[in-house]
Design a protein around this motif. Sequence first.
Motif: not given
Length: 226
Positions: A58-59, A124-129, A131-141, A220-224
């Motif tokens: 993935y990297g 996928k690399f960060l296993n964001l399933e 931690h939460g994805r980068f965006w969600k449908k309808g968020d206007g990002s 962990d601080e970076r991810i949070n």
Amino acid sequence: MPKYSTGLLNEFAPHIAELTKCNLPPMEEQKNISRSLINSFILNSAFFAKYPEPMHQYGISFLRKTEAAFQEYYYALELLSNYVNTHILYNDKPNEKLSQYFEILHRFEVLISQIYQAYMVFEKFLNLEKHGRFWKKGDGSSLEKISVLYNFSKHAEDKIKETPSLPGYHIWLTNSGVSCEQEAISFFEISELLQELAENASYYSNVKKVIDDVQSGAYDERINER
């Protein structure tokens, strides 16, 4: 060869007559960084530390797509700058103007695809399933905008079937960014996404530092903070 009128040009390239400026940020500071990401990753992986699988694969994919996105950005910047700086000359050669416009549009489509795919692989690399994805449908990002434009380009045949009466192509350029019927993203937003990709790619290409941060708790601080 007959000349194309502005109306005819707009039929095949919506708003082409309104494209008169290049407002893409130059992003000079990122040029050197974006060209060294994969080399840094390979050096780290070979001699210092290596991510476990499938993170390693993935990297590689994330870094490759990030580098490709920057390559397309600088190529699009050069082409668009040349286009608007010489657009007056095309008053006598509108046929050439249309051809050059579509070449620029193609580069932006590739750029958008590489940005979108880079973020998807990075998830996928960060296993964001977990931690939460980068965006969600309808968020206007900005990422949602990229997603809409990416799918408009990728599934052009479906968009044409859905709205056959719309003039010309379904994605076009403006002085401020890239648009389609449902969405628009500014050049500044595109540059912000690339800046974020560059910062993350630069950090994660240094595998030894990432592993050291994991062991020290700094990771962990970076991810949070994300």
